[in-house]
Design a protein around this motif. Structure first.
Motif, PDB file in Angstrom:
ATOM      1  N   ASP A 139       0.798  -1.224   0.000  1.00 35.51           N
ATOM      2  CA  ASP A 139       0.000   0.000   0.000  1.00 35.51           C
ATOM      3  C   ASP A 139       0.831   1.275   0.000  1.00 35.51           C
ATOM      4  O   ASP A 139       0.283   2.374  -0.009  1.00 35.51           O
ATOM      5  N   SER A 140       2.166   1.146  -0.002  1.00 36.65           N
ATOM      6  CA  SER A 140       3.036   2.304  -0.219  1.00 36.65           C
ATOM      7  C   SER A 140       4.394   1.803  -0.686  1.00 36.65           C
ATOM      8  O   SER A 140       4.865   0.749  -0.235  1.00 36.65           O
ATOM      9  N   PHE A 141       4.987   2.538  -1.616  1.00 35.62           N
ATOM     10  CA  PHE A 141       6.283   2.133  -2.164  1.00 35.62           C
ATOM     11  C   PHE A 141       6.908   3.358  -2.830  1.00 35.62           C
ATOM     12  O   PHE A 141       6.452   3.805  -3.878  1.00 35.62           O
ATOM     13  N   ALA A 142       7.928   3.928  -2.203  1.00 38.82           N
ATOM     14  CA  ALA A 142       8.551   5.145  -2.733  1.00 38.82           C
ATOM     15  C   ALA A 142      10.060   5.089  -2.523  1.00 38.82           C
ATOM     16  O   ALA A 142      10.556   4.431  -1.601  1.00 38.82           O
ATOM     17  N   MET A 143      10.796   5.803  -3.375  1.00 39.05           N
ATOM     18  CA  MET A 143      12.252   5.874  -3.292  1.00 39.05           C
ATOM     19  C   MET A 143      12.718   7.292  -3.572  1.00 39.05           C
ATOM     20  O   MET A 143      12.031   8.059  -4.247  1.00 39.05           O
ATOM     21  N   ALA A 144      13.890   7.607  -3.037  1.00 43.21           N
ATOM     22  CA  ALA A 144      14.565   8.863  -3.371  1.00 43.21           C
ATOM     23  C   ALA A 144      16.005   8.509  -3.707  1.00 43.21           C
ATOM     24  O   ALA A 144      16.792   8.157  -2.825  1.00 43.21           O
ATOM     25  N   SER A 246       5.479  -0.557   2.449  1.00 41.62           N
ATOM     26  CA  SER A 246       4.619  -1.147   3.478  1.00 41.62           C
ATOM     27  C   SER A 246       3.473  -1.879   2.819  1.00 41.62           C
ATOM     28  O   SER A 246       3.168  -1.675   1.638  1.00 41.62           O
ATOM     29  N   GLY A 247       2.838  -2.751   3.578  1.00 40.30           N
ATOM     30  CA  GLY A 247       1.708  -3.508   3.056  1.00 40.30           C
ATOM     31  C   GLY A 247       1.355  -4.632   3.992  1.00 40.30           C
ATOM     32  O   GLY A 247       1.525  -4.528   5.212  1.00 40.30           O
ATOM     33  N   ASN A 248       0.897  -5.731   3.416  1.00 37.59           N
ATOM     34  CA  ASN A 248       0.489  -6.887   4.205  1.00 37.59           C
ATOM     35  C   ASN A 248       1.115  -8.160   3.642  1.00 37.59           C
ATOM     36  O   ASN A 248       1.197  -8.338   2.422  1.00 37.59           O
ATOM     37  N   LEU A 249       1.539  -9.031   4.545  1.00 33.87           N
ATOM     38  CA  LEU A 249       2.093 -10.312   4.160  1.00 33.87           C
ATOM     39  C   LEU A 249       0.970 -11.318   3.936  1.00 33.87           C
ATOM     40  O   LEU A 249      -0.183 -11.075   4.275  1.00 33.87           O
ATOM     41  N   THR A 250       1.321 -12.462   3.366  1.00 33.89           N
ATOM     42  CA  THR A 250       0.319 -13.496   3.106  1.00 33.89           C
ATOM     43  C   THR A 250      -0.270 -14.026   4.413  1.00 33.89           C
ATOM     44  O   THR A 250      -1.378 -14.572   4.413  1.00 33.89           O
ATOM     45  N   SER A 251       0.465 -13.877   5.511  1.00 34.31           N
ATOM     46  CA  SER A 251      -0.037 -14.306   6.818  1.00 34.31           C
ATOM     47  C   SER A 251      -1.077 -13.352   7.376  1.00 34.31           C
ATOM     48  O   SER A 251      -1.707 -13.638   8.400  1.00 34.31           O
ATOM     49  N   GLY A 252      -1.248 -12.192   6.729  1.00 39.34           N
ATOM     50  CA  GLY A 252      -2.152 -11.166   7.229  1.00 39.34           C
ATOM     51  C   GLY A 252      -1.460 -10.133   8.090  1.00 39.34           C
ATOM     52  O   GLY A 252      -2.061  -9.117   8.462  1.00 39.34           O
ATOM     53  N   GLN A 253      -0.185 -10.364   8.412  1.00 36.33           N
ATOM     54  CA  GLN A 253       0.588  -9.425   9.226  1.00 36.33           C
ATOM     55  C   GLN A 253       1.019  -8.219   8.392  1.00 36.33           C
ATOM     56  O   GLN A 253       1.464  -8.365   7.254  1.00 36.33           O
ATOM     57  N   ALA A 254       0.864  -7.038   8.971  1.00 30.92           N
ATOM     58  CA  ALA A 254       1.326  -5.822   8.290  1.00 30.92           C
ATOM     59  C   ALA A 254       2.845  -5.738   8.364  1.00 30.92           C
ATOM     60  O   ALA A 254       3.463  -6.214   9.319  1.00 30.92           O
ATOM     61  N   PHE A 255       3.458  -5.153   7.344  1.00 31.87           N
ATOM     62  CA  PHE A 255       4.905  -4.959   7.371  1.00 31.87           C
ATOM     63  C   PHE A 255       5.236  -3.541   6.934  1.00 31.87           C
ATOM     64  O   PHE A 255       4.506  -2.913   6.173  1.00 31.87           O
ATOM     65  N   THR A 256       6.350  -3.042   7.434  1.00 28.90           N
ATOM     66  CA  THR A 256       6.865  -1.734   7.043  1.00 28.90           C
ATOM     67  C   THR A 256       8.386  -1.795   7.025  1.00 28.90           C
ATOM     68  O   THR A 256       8.997  -2.286   7.971  1.00 28.90           O
ATOM     69  N   PRO A 281      26.389  -2.880  11.321  1.00 29.57           N
ATOM     70  CA  PRO A 281      25.700  -2.041  10.347  1.00 29.57           C
ATOM     71  C   PRO A 281      24.201  -2.038  10.623  1.00 29.57           C
ATOM     72  O   PRO A 281      23.568  -3.096  10.647  1.00 29.57           O
ATOM     73  N   ILE A 282      23.641  -0.836  10.877  1.00 27.78           N
ATOM     74  CA  ILE A 282      22.232  -0.736  11.257  1.00 27.78           C
ATOM     75  C   ILE A 282      21.541   0.258  10.328  1.00 27.78           C
ATOM     76  O   ILE A 282      21.755   1.467  10.435  1.00 27.78           O
ATOM     77  N   PRO A 283      20.723  -0.223   9.386  1.00 29.44           N
ATOM     78  CA  PRO A 283      19.956   0.704   8.544  1.00 29.44           C
ATOM     79  C   PRO A 283      18.936   1.450   9.393  1.00 29.44           C
ATOM     80  O   PRO A 283      18.309   0.858  10.284  1.00 29.44           O
ATOM     81  N   LEU A 284      18.772   2.737   9.129  1.00 28.27           N
ATOM     82  CA  LEU A 284      17.850   3.582   9.906  1.00 28.27           C
ATOM     83  C   LEU A 284      16.841   4.246   8.991  1.00 28.27           C
ATOM     84  O   LEU A 284      17.166   4.627   7.874  1.00 28.27           O
ATOM     85  N   PRO A 285      15.603   4.436   9.453  1.00 31.49           N
ATOM     86  CA  PRO A 285      15.152   4.161  10.814  1.00 31.49           C
ATOM     87  C   PRO A 285      14.758   2.734  11.088  1.00 31.49           C
ATOM     88  O   PRO A 285      14.225   2.436  12.151  1.00 31.49           O
ATOM     89  N   GLY A 286      15.008   1.830  10.167  1.00 30.17           N
ATOM     90  CA  GLY A 286      14.670   0.434  10.426  1.00 30.17           C
ATOM     91  C   GLY A 286      13.264   0.126   9.971  1.00 30.17           C
ATOM     92  O   GLY A 286      12.603   0.921   9.310  1.00 30.17           O
ATOM     93  N   GLY A 287      12.793  -1.051  10.319  1.00 28.60           N
ATOM     94  CA  GLY A 287      11.446  -1.446   9.920  1.00 28.60           C
ATOM     95  C   GLY A 287      11.133  -2.791  10.500  1.00 28.60           C
ATOM     96  O   GLY A 287      11.903  -3.365  11.248  1.00 28.60           O
ATOM     97  N   SER A 288       9.993  -3.300  10.172  1.00 33.02           N
ATOM     98  CA  SER A 288       9.578  -4.588  10.711  1.00 33.02           C
ATOM     99  C   SER A 288       8.886  -5.392   9.637  1.00 33.02           C
ATOM    100  O   SER A 288       8.279  -4.867   8.721  1.00 33.02           O
ATOM    101  N   THR A 289       9.021  -6.718   9.749  1.00 35.03           N
ATOM    102  CA  THR A 289       8.300  -7.648   8.873  1.00 35.03           C
ATOM    103  C   THR A 289       7.764  -8.785   9.714  1.00 35.03           C
ATOM    104  O   THR A 289       8.204  -9.014  10.811  1.00 35.03           O
TER     105      THR A 289
END
Length: 289
Positions: A139-144, A246-256, A281-289
């Motif tokens: 439901d969202s996908f952007a790059m710079a 961001s969006g939703n996984l096949t399990s129904g869990q949201a991811f960002t 090495p830590i990408p920021l601000p991070g995210g979750s799946t």
């Protein structure tokens, strides 16, 4: 004759006693060795657990510190002083807590770096990697894209959506340096959807815009609709930029997943019997799946 029999019996009894003694001694020695090994392994496992735990909470601390130092994740509103204060507070509290168990920890190099499109965010990280797996909808996908650190055509950055079941290509976007601009080519499984150019590197795939202006369509949702898919990045070592998805996984869990910068601190953990240093090495601000 009786004398001979008595001697033989004494020898037999003595041999039996010696045998029993050897067995008992062996059992005792094995028990001592086993107990020593268990204690040693327990100590090693505890140290490994502590170190693994420190690594995990350090990653989370950096992600939280970065998010707290921004307003709505905007790079323009990033407060570096607040970020450093958050990290210093974390290090003080963590050192205090782990000091109780006999561990000391130290962190060096908190400098924020531009993020490459690699798995780790560093230039020497894995350039071909899986961005997210088992996606049902996005439901969202952007790059710079950073136009000053951008791949030439031979090493173009590619992001692809692939069908989970068949691994067939559903959709792809390729980007490379074209006279200081970003050349963008979008394809589905059959045809080229469009070829565009961006001067600022701002590409919003979900909302079909480049540099803030509308393009005919990227057809991302159309191409992936009805499929479970994963997304991969190729040649991430040659391009710097940010992304959010961001969006939703096949399990129904949201991811960002959102990446703006990367930090590569060195963590040192020490005790009376060991010392370990590791870069994180830590990408920021991070995210979750």
């Amino acid at each position: 004759m009786k004398k001979t029999d008595d001697s033989a019996q004494l020898l037999l009894i003595a041999g039996f006693a010696v045998g029993v003694g050897i067995v008992v001694l062996t059992i005792m020695l094995n028990n001592v060795i086993y107990a020593s090994n268990v204690a040693s392994e327990s100590s090693i496992d505890t140290s490994r657990y502590d170190i693994s735990n420190i690594v995990q909470i350090s990653r989370e601390a950096y992600e939280n510190a970065y998010q707290d130092a921004t307003v709505n994740g905007s790079l323009a509103t990033f407060n570096n002083t607040r970020f450093e204060e958050n990290i210093d507070t974390y290090l003080y509290k963590a050192s205090e807590n782990y000091g109780i168990s006999g561990l000391t920890m130290h962190m060096e190099n908190n400098s924020l770096l531009p993020a490459y499109f690699t798995h780790s965010g560093l230039e020497d990280g894995k350039g071909n990697w899986k961005l997210v797996d088992g996606v049902n909808t996005t439901d969202s996908f952007a790059m710079a894209i950073n136009t000053s650190i951008l791949a030439e055509e031979a090493n173009r950055l590619s992001i692809q959506a692939m069908d989970v079941s068949s691994s067939d290509l559903l959709w792809s976007i390729e980007m490379y340096n074209s006279s200081g601009n970003v050349n963008v080519t979008v394809e589905d499984d059959m045809t080229t959807i469009g070829t565009y150019q961006s001067t600022s590197g701002e590409i919003d795939i979900f909302n079909n815009t480049i540099d803030g202006s509308g393009v005919p369509t990227f057809k991302f949702s159309d191409s992936t609709s009805g499929h479970d898919y994963y997304m991969i990045v190729n040649n991430g070592n040659y391009t710097v930029g940010t992304y959010s998805i961001s969006g939703n996984l096949t399990s129904g869990q949201a991811f960002t997943q959102t990446r703006y910068r990367v930090v590569n601190p060195t963590l040192t953990v020490s005790s009376s019997g060991m010392s370990l240093s590791r870069t994180l090495p830590i990408p920021l601000p991070g995210g979750s799946t």
